[in-house]
Design a protein around this motif. Structure first.
Motif, mmCIF file in Angstrom:
data_model
loop_
_atom_site.group_PDB
_atom_site.id
_atom_site.type_symbol
_atom_site.label_atom_id
_atom_site.label_comp_id
_atom_site.label_asym_id
_atom_site.label_seq_id
_atom_site.Cartn_x
_atom_site.Cartn_y
_atom_site.Cartn_z
ATOM 1 N N MET A 103 -28.050 0.159 21.728
ATOM 2 C CA MET A 103 -28.190 0.372 20.997
ATOM 3 C C MET A 103 -28.401 -1.835 19.746
ATOM 4 N N ALA A 104 -27.316 -2.428 20.418
ATOM 5 C CA ALA A 104 -27.410 -3.852 20.048
ATOM 6 C C ALA A 104 -28.975 -3.864 20.553
ATOM 7 N N ALA A 105 -29.290 -4.045 21.911
ATOM 8 C CA ALA A 105 -30.093 -4.162 23.344
ATOM 9 C C ALA A 105 -31.637 -4.158 22.123
ATOM 10 N N TYR A 106 -31.270 -2.990 21.539
ATOM 11 C CA TYR A 106 -32.826 -1.789 20.973
ATOM 12 C C TYR A 106 -33.149 -3.179 19.594
ATOM 13 N N LEU A 107 -31.360 -3.323 18.903
ATOM 14 C CA LEU A 107 -31.736 -4.892 17.866
ATOM 15 C C LEU A 107 -32.060 -6.284 17.817
ATOM 16 N N GLN A 108 -31.196 -6.553 19.099
ATOM 17 C CA GLN A 108 -32.391 -7.199 19.684
ATOM 18 C C GLN A 108 -33.669 -7.206 20.061
ATOM 19 N N ALA A 109 -33.969 -6.881 20.461
ATOM 20 C CA ALA A 109 -35.842 -6.490 20.575
ATOM 21 C C ALA A 109 -36.608 -6.718 19.028
ATOM 22 N N ALA A 110 -35.652 -5.295 18.970
ATOM 23 C CA ALA A 110 -36.696 -5.661 17.493
ATOM 24 C C ALA A 110 -36.546 -6.700 16.251
ATOM 25 N N VAL A 111 -35.552 -7.239 15.668
ATOM 26 C CA VAL A 111 -34.958 -8.618 15.278
ATOM 27 C C VAL A 111 -35.901 -9.521 15.999
ATOM 28 N N ALA A 112 -35.959 -9.907 17.217
ATOM 29 C CA ALA A 112 -36.800 -11.105 18.112
ATOM 30 C C ALA A 112 -38.468 -10.553 17.846
ATOM 31 N N ARG B 125 -15.999 2.084 9.461
ATOM 32 C CA ARG B 125 -17.545 1.491 9.331
ATOM 33 C C ARG B 125 -18.856 2.201 10.621
ATOM 34 N N ARG B 126 -19.543 2.686 10.434
ATOM 35 C CA ARG B 126 -20.572 3.032 11.426
ATOM 36 C C ARG B 126 -21.981 2.499 11.377
ATOM 37 N N MET B 127 -22.914 2.684 12.444
ATOM 38 C CA MET B 127 -23.915 2.392 11.675
ATOM 39 C C MET B 127 -24.911 4.215 12.364
ATOM 40 N N THR B 128 -25.033 5.228 11.439
ATOM 41 C CA THR B 128 -24.611 5.967 11.287
ATOM 42 C C THR B 128 -26.652 6.434 11.828
ATOM 43 N N SER B 129 -27.807 5.406 11.663
ATOM 44 C CA SER B 129 -29.083 5.605 12.108
ATOM 45 C C SER B 129 -29.514 4.759 12.333
ATOM 46 N N ILE B 130 -30.559 4.593 13.526
ATOM 47 C CA ILE B 130 -31.803 3.436 13.775
ATOM 48 C C ILE B 130 -32.493 4.564 13.168
ATOM 49 N N ASN C 197 -39.809 -5.672 10.684
ATOM 50 C CA ASN C 197 -39.600 -5.909 9.583
ATOM 51 C C ASN C 197 -38.154 -4.781 9.298
ATOM 52 N N VAL C 198 -37.070 -5.367 8.693
ATOM 53 C CA VAL C 198 -36.168 -4.198 9.071
ATOM 54 C C VAL C 198 -35.513 -4.158 7.281
ATOM 55 N N ARG D 233 -46.706 5.107 -1.088
ATOM 56 C CA ARG D 233 -46.255 5.201 0.719
ATOM 57 C C ARG D 233 -46.957 4.251 1.482
ATOM 58 N N SER D 234 -48.437 4.060 1.715
ATOM 59 C CA SER D 234 -49.359 3.708 2.965
ATOM 60 C C SER D 234 -48.556 1.254 2.792
ATOM 61 N N GLN D 235 -48.675 1.978 1.635
ATOM 62 C CA GLN D 235 -47.483 0.178 1.401
ATOM 63 C C GLN D 235 -46.416 -0.210 2.067
ATOM 64 N N ILE D 236 -45.754 0.903 1.487
ATOM 65 C CA ILE D 236 -44.210 1.008 2.267
ATOM 66 C C ILE D 236 -44.401 1.195 3.585
ATOM 67 N N ALA D 237 -45.211 1.917 4.370
ATOM 68 C CA ALA D 237 -45.599 2.753 5.867
ATOM 69 C C ALA D 237 -45.397 1.087 6.068
ATOM 70 N N SER D 238 -46.246 0.187 6.050
ATOM 71 C CA SER D 238 -47.558 -0.289 6.569
ATOM 72 C C SER D 238 -46.641 -2.103 6.895
ATOM 73 N N ALA D 239 -45.642 -1.744 5.450
ATOM 74 C CA ALA D 239 -44.562 -2.912 5.643
ATOM 75 C C ALA D 239 -42.761 -3.032 5.529
ATOM 76 N N VAL D 240 -43.171 -1.734 6.384
ATOM 77 C CA VAL D 240 -41.282 -1.272 6.372
ATOM 78 C C VAL D 240 -41.625 -1.449 8.067
ATOM 79 N N ASN D 241 -40.850 -1.625 9.045
ATOM 80 C CA ASN D 241 -40.753 -1.392 11.409
ATOM 81 C C ASN D 241 -40.002 -0.086 10.326
ATOM 82 N N LEU D 242 -38.087 -0.456 10.116
ATOM 83 C CA LEU D 242 -37.585 -0.204 11.054
ATOM 84 C C LEU D 242 -36.278 0.204 9.660
ATOM 85 N N ILE D 243 -35.339 1.365 10.036
ATOM 86 C CA ILE D 243 -34.056 1.050 8.696
ATOM 87 C C ILE D 243 -33.113 1.598 9.438
ATOM 88 N N VAL D 244 -31.936 0.474 8.408
ATOM 89 C CA VAL D 244 -30.986 0.726 10.135
ATOM 90 C C VAL D 244 -29.950 1.352 8.718
#
Length: 492
Positions: A256-265, A424-429, A269-270, A403-414
């Motif tokens: 999950m850390a490797a995926y998040l590193q790629a997403a942020v780098a 505390r856990r990261m329960t979903s990506i 938009n998270v 909703r179209s504005q949100i969908a085009s702006a936000v890429n990822l929800i952690v």
């Protein structure tokens, strides 16, 4: 004797106070034995489960506890009297230039003189505790100082002057620390808020502030707080937790850390979503470590908590209105100005109001890689919260356009969560992939699966991939992050 710190002697000393007469302690009544509650539950038996027997304290233990309680009460009264004398005798103007050692020495000397006048005898241990508490009253935050110095405490929660709770390892505990009375608690609250140029009273009964060490402070005072002032302090972590630390703590996995590193780098938009105390800010701090050091980052918060580790960071903090109701600087004001400061990324500590409009526009207009947190229980709930905030901002917009504005702006929800055992856990990506008709389409990449509960109450679970390949895999590859397909394979 105390030339540097003591005020000039106004005249003859006050008459010595008489020590409080020792009170007689009544023997507690011995509880009757509870034979019925002690009956063991037989295998196969039906009916209600019998009550567990609560071990009864012996008369000697109860007497010792009662004496200890009276001793603490007496020490509290003594501390209040001595604190009043210190304020009468110390030259407060000279305290700013005094070292801690010098001030403690003067407090010890004035205290010894006062105790002699009062005819009170204390052993060395009690004197040392009294000196430290008096120092905390004069220079610190009184009873709260010991909790602020305790590294195991995450949150301090005050429910009136006699009930102070702390959170350790995700669990709330009642402490023995108390305030003398409501007036004492209000004095400490006033000391905190006045240090940052704010105030609390009947006309303005609540306040957000930041302590000198960065801890987040919130208070609510009477008449709004019915049973005594309410105080909440979220302690500032001096050590900056990195992703490796969170992986070691079990918050998420290396995959999950490797995926998040790629997403942020690669500048997705998270949004970090979660409930109160779920670790949203900690997660946001950790994710920010993947941002390149050459990028210009601007942060916007109500109370500055983010600990970004890059060189080029501009921090902004909103400001409430003054006594006349003027001078407020909102997060939306900060965000609008941030757009004119040539940011590569904008990070909003928490989106909770009309600033959501400007945040989404920033994400849609060239400020890729922006991040924020939001209060929600799931990725789908986070999207609904964004819709509600847009609607409450007063902007009339068709639901599909919103909703179209949100969908085009936000890429990822952690999604961050605090489980029942306090962990505390990261329960979903979850990725937002676009629109299907009037509905925002989403796909979950990783999730936390609960498998059971240990007898101790600890949650048993595991992190698992869903088997769905990331919609941004090609983007990752183009930026040089060629993640192996194995990280998307679920554990069977």
């Amino acid at each position: 004797m105390f030339s540097r710190f003591k005020k000039p002697d106004p005249g003859p000393a006050q008459p010595a106070l008489k020590p409080a007469a020792p009170s007689s302690t009544a023997m507690p009544a011995v509880a009757a034995p509870a034979q019925a509650a002690a009956t063991a539950r037989m295998p196969g038996a039906t009916g209600p489960r019998p009550l567990q027997v609560v071990p009864q304290r012996s008369p000697a233990e109860a007497l010792a506890a009662d004496k200890d309680k009276k001793r603490r009460e007496r020490m509290q009264e003594l501390k209040v009297d001595l604190h009043r004398r210190l304020l009468d005798n110390l030259n407060l103007a000279a305290l700013e230039k005094a070292s801690e050692g010098q001030l403690k020495s003067e407090i010890a000397a004035i205290t010894a003189e006062a105790l002699d006048e009062m005819g009170v005898a204390l052993n060395a241990a009690d004197r040392q505790v009294l000196h430290q508490e008096l120092y905390d009253e004069v220079m610190g935050l009184g009873p709260l100082e010991a909790l602020l110095k305790d590294e195991t405490v995450n949150d301090i929660l005050v429910n009136g002057p006699k009930r102070v709770f702390v959170e350790r390892a995700g669990k709330l505990q009642l402490t023995e620390i108390t305030f003398k009375d409501e007036k004492h608690l209000l004095r400490i609250i006033d000391k905190i808020v006045s240090a940052v140029g704010r105030r609390v009273d009947e006309s303005n009964p609540y306040c957000d502030a930041r302590l000198a060490d960065g801890s987040r402070f919130n208070c609510m005072v009477p008449p709004v707080a019915v049973d005594g002032s309410l105080v909440s302090i979220r302690k500032f972590k001096k050590e900056k937790l990195k992703v490796d630390d969170l992986v070691r703590f079990g918050a998420f996995t290396e995959e999950m850390a490797a995926y998040l590193q790629a997403a942020v780098a690669t500048r997705l938009n998270v949004i970090v979503s979660g409930g109160t105390g779920s670790g949203k800010t900690t997660t946001l701090n950790a994710l920010s470590s993947f941002i390149d050091n050459t990028e210009r980052i601007l942060t916007i918060e109500d109370t500055a908590e983010l600990q970004l580790q890059q060189v080029h960071v501009g921090r902004m903090e909103s400001r409430p209105p003054n006594v006349e109701g003027k001078g407020a600087v909102t997060q939306r004001d900060c965000l609008r100005n941030a757009l004119r400061m040539r940011p590569d990324r904008i990070i909003v500590g928490e989106t909770r109001g009309e600033e959501v409009i400007d945040m989404l526009q920033a994400m849609n207009t060239g400020h890729d890689g922006s991040m924020t947190t939001i209060h929600a229980n799931s990725a789908r709930d986070a999207v609904s919260r964004l819709e509600n905030m847009i609607a409450m901002s007063g902007i009339e917009m068709p639901i599909k356009a919103m909703r179209s504005q949100i969908a085009s702006a936000v890429n990822l929800i952690v999604q961050a969560s605090r489980l029942q055992d306090g962990s505390r856990r990261m329960t979903s990506i979850t990725e937002i992939t676009g629109m299907e008709g009037d509905v925002i389409s989403m796909q979950e990449i990783f999730r936390y699966e609960r498998l059971g509960v240990e007898p101790s109450g600890k949650i048993i679970g595991r992190f698992n991939a869903t088997g769905i390949r990331s919609a941004y895999s090609d983007r990752f590859r183009q930026w040089g992050y060629d993640l192996p397909t194995s990280i998307y394979e679920p554990i069977v």
